[in-house]
Design an enzyme around this catalytic site. Structure first.
Site, PDB file in Angstrom:
ATOM      1  N   GLU A  37      -0.906  -1.448 -12.118  1.00  0.00           N
ATOM      2  CA  GLU A  37       0.391  -1.131 -11.511  1.00  0.00           C
ATOM      3  C   GLU A  37       1.007   0.112 -12.144  1.00  0.00           C
ATOM      4  O   GLU A  37       1.589   0.951 -11.448  1.00  0.00           O
ATOM      5  CB  GLU A  37       1.352  -2.320 -11.643  1.00  0.00           C
ATOM      6  CG  GLU A  37       1.072  -3.457 -10.685  1.00  0.00           C
ATOM      7  CD  GLU A  37       1.105  -3.015  -9.237  1.00  0.00           C
ATOM      8  OE1 GLU A  37       2.048  -2.304  -8.838  1.00  0.00           O
ATOM      9  OE2 GLU A  37       0.160  -3.365  -8.509  1.00  0.00           O
ATOM     10  N   HIS A  85       2.791   4.942  -3.898  1.00  0.00           N
ATOM     11  CA  HIS A  85       2.300   3.938  -4.848  1.00  0.00           C
ATOM     12  C   HIS A  85       1.086   3.208  -4.276  1.00  0.00           C
ATOM     13  O   HIS A  85       0.071   3.029  -4.965  1.00  0.00           O
ATOM     14  CB  HIS A  85       3.432   2.954  -5.162  1.00  0.00           C
ATOM     15  CG  HIS A  85       3.005   1.760  -5.953  1.00  0.00           C
ATOM     16  ND1 HIS A  85       3.165   1.673  -7.322  1.00  0.00           N
ATOM     17  CD2 HIS A  85       2.426   0.579  -5.570  1.00  0.00           C
ATOM     18  CE1 HIS A  85       2.703   0.508  -7.740  1.00  0.00           C
ATOM     19  NE2 HIS A  85       2.256  -0.169  -6.694  1.00  0.00           N
ATOM     20  N   GLU A  86       1.185   2.793  -3.015  1.00  0.00           N
ATOM     21  CA  GLU A  86       0.075   2.065  -2.389  1.00  0.00           C
ATOM     22  C   GLU A  86      -1.141   2.966  -2.189  1.00  0.00           C
ATOM     23  O   GLU A  86      -2.285   2.533  -2.382  1.00  0.00           O
ATOM     24  CB  GLU A  86       0.527   1.459  -1.056  1.00  0.00           C
ATOM     25  CG  GLU A  86       1.666   0.456  -1.163  1.00  0.00           C
ATOM     26  CD  GLU A  86       1.380  -0.679  -2.138  1.00  0.00           C
ATOM     27  OE1 GLU A  86       0.192  -1.029  -2.326  1.00  0.00           O
ATOM     28  OE2 GLU A  86       2.343  -1.207  -2.722  1.00  0.00           O
TER      29      GLU A  86
END
Length: 295
Positions: A224, A147-148
């Site tokens: 996000e 995700h990062e």
């Protein structure tokens, strides 16, 4: 760098169009008729310079700020098998995402969290909390890291900094117009800028700043979802959903990450109602559902 240049050029065009539009609608003439001598083009340029300066400076020193504010320790030489695994995993994910290996660090926090920052997708920092490493499974940690890495690969740090610069510009611009209007038109001050100008400008900046923050946070929430999609592509949809479900279990724990870093963490905390408009992250339930729909 090309992203920054294109974005700045686009917003200079927006500034120019806004100035021309106000002039065409006779705003300059209306203000001049009421004793307000404003050069809207010059004011817009002034506000753009200062509006972008703050956000761009923050972007360029973001890695240093992140290390200082979170106490992140960079892993230069792995001392344990966990650190070795962390470096290898980030290297693999970075290679799959097509970016250079970022710096990798661990910050001392009990809550499960992680963040990415840096002014360039090839000069970034990815860090995870001690709590995340201690309580999450390797697959869940890998999904969080993916995700990062997704944030980095998508250029989210640069994009959000530039969006912040745009809203800063227009908050400053319209706050000063309101201040001049109140001072000259309502209070009929004819000598310089009176106290009404400063009071009205400050109040307008506070109110417009809150509205602007809602815009920036809305944009952050969209990013996000994109980072979750990138995480699912790199680590697998099931692993990404599993990591978000695990975060939901721990949602009651306080988030100690500094506000400046929350937009780039995977766990942004929990708020309801109107306060949710100022959240940098969508509710975990909605993020999980979005991944399930994606399949």
């Amino acid at each position: 760098m090309m992203r920054i240049l294109l974005f700045v050029a686009t917003n200079l065009a927006v500034v120019l169009v806004a100035s021309i539009t106000l002039s065409l609608f006779g705003f300059n003439g209306f203000m001049a008729a009421n004793g307000v001598d404003l050069n809207l083009s010059s004011l817009l340029v002034f506000c753009a310079v200062f509006g972008f300066a703050g956000s761009l400076v923050s972007l360029f020193i973001s890695k240093w700020m992140a290390k200082m504010s979170t106490g992140t320790q960079i892993i230069s030489q792995p001392r344990t098998r966990h650190e070795q695994w962390l470096l290898q995993t980030v290297e693999e994910l970075s290679r799959e995402a097509g970016i250079k290996m970022p710096e990798v660090g661990i910050f001392p926090a009990y809550e499960a969290n992680a963040f990415a920052t840096g002014w360039n997708r090839n000069d970034a920092l990815v860090a995870v909390s001690q709590g995340l490493l201690e309580r999450f499974s390797p697959d869940e940690v890998r999904a969080v890291l993916a995700h990062e890495i997704g944030h980095v690969a998508n250029g989210d740090m640069v994009t959000l900094a530039l969006v912040q610069g745009v809203v800063n510009t227009f908050v400053m611009f319209f706050a000063r117009i309101i201040g001049n209007f109140v001072d000259k038109v309502i209070f009929k001050n004819e000598e310089g800028q009176g106290i009404a100008y400063y009071v009205a400008t400050i109040v307008a900046e506070l109110v417009l700043g809150i509205l602007a923050s809602m815009i920036v946070m809305w944009f952050s929430r969209r990013r996000e979802y994109r980072a979750d999609e990138a995480g699912a592509q790199l680590a697998g949809t099931a692993a990404m959903i599993g990591a978000l479900q695990r975060l939901r279990v721990e949602q009651g724990l306080p988030v100690h990450m500094p506000d400046t870093m929350k937009a780039f963490g995977i766990n942004g905390g929990l708020k309801h109602g109107l306060a949710g408009l100022l959240m940098s992250h969508p509710p975990l339930e909605e993020r999980i559902e979005a991944l399930r729909r994606r399949g």
